[in-house]
Design a protein around this motif. Structure first.
Motif, PDB file in Angstrom:
ATOM      1  N   ASP A 115      -0.500  -8.303  -0.226  1.00 49.37           N
ATOM      2  CA  ASP A 115      -1.089  -7.190   0.510  1.00 49.37           C
ATOM      3  C   ASP A 115      -1.962  -7.774   1.594  1.00 49.37           C
ATOM      4  OD1 ASP A 115      -3.131  -4.318  -0.486  1.00 49.37           O
ATOM      5  OD2 ASP A 115      -2.299  -4.929   1.428  1.00 49.37           O
TER       6      ASP A 115
ATOM      7  N   ILE B 151      -5.658  -3.268  -3.497  1.00 46.08           N
ATOM      8  CA  ILE B 151      -4.856  -2.276  -2.765  1.00 46.08           C
ATOM      9  C   ILE B 151      -5.526  -0.909  -2.850  1.00 46.08           C
ATOM     10  CG2 ILE B 151      -2.643  -1.052  -2.707  1.00 46.08           C
ATOM     11  CD1 ILE B 151      -1.365  -3.696  -3.780  1.00 46.08           C
TER      12      ILE B 151
ATOM     13  N   GLN C  36       0.830  -1.206   0.000  1.00 43.06           N
ATOM     14  CA  GLN C  36       0.000   0.000   0.000  1.00 43.06           C
ATOM     15  C   GLN C  36       0.864   1.255   0.000  1.00 43.06           C
ATOM     16  OE1 GLN C  36      -2.266  -0.807   3.518  1.00 43.06           O
ATOM     17  NE2 GLN C  36      -3.908  -1.827   2.394  1.00 43.06           N
TER      18      GLN C  36
END
Length: 161
Positions: free
Chosen positions: A158, A74, A43
């Motif tokens: 992520d 994201i 991120q």
């Protein structure tokens, strides 16, 4: 000296090890800085890229060398936090650009400013030494290439903060 032995001489091996150590320390500091902002490293990298210019999702995926669906996730999480927004591309309204909000720009700036691992040692080098180092690194990543494309800014997954 060129040929197969240039990869195994002791100087080359030492340089490779030192580059690896620099990269590892940079990533460690980057992850810590991202964590202080309750962001994953992926991120933070996306936010950093978007702070330079708004980008279409497909181009972001290319820069990060990942699947567009990963970038969508994201962006969804950054948008939910108010750090990024989607907006139509003025050149082609069918395309959506991901762009940082004012809060996203402040967060990206704070992240950049907190990454001082390399600044201290670089400050000890003269201007000429920094220029030489920069030029050598540019040669290593490939002449004329986009530095953001050349550096490993991949998304190591992520975790979805």
């Amino acid at each position: 000296m060129t040929g197969p032995n240039t990869r195994t001489d002791s100087l080359t091996l030492e340089v490779v090890e030192l580059i690896g150590a620099v990269v590892a320390r940079y990533h460690e500091e980057y992850e810590q800085a991202a964590g202080r902002h309750a962001l994953t490293g992926a991120q933070a990298r996306v936010l950093g890229l978007l702070s330079l210019e708004p980008l279409p999702m497909r181009q972001l995926a290319q820069k990060l060398k990942c699947e567009p669906s990963n970038v969508t996730g994201i962006i969804d999480r950054l948008e939910a936090r108010g750090l990024v927004e989607r907006r139509p591309d003025p050149a082609d309204r069918r395309v959506k650009l991901a762009a940082p909000t004012e809060e996203g720009l402040r967060t990206a700036r704070s992240l950049r400013e907190s990454l001082d691992f390399a600044r201290r040692p670089l400050a000890g080098l003269s201007q000429d030494e920094r220029v030489s180092l920069r030029d050598m690194l540019r040669r290593m990543v490939g002449a004329g290439g986009d530095v953001a494309d050349a550096v490993n800014v991949g998304t190591d997954g992520d975790s979805g903060v």
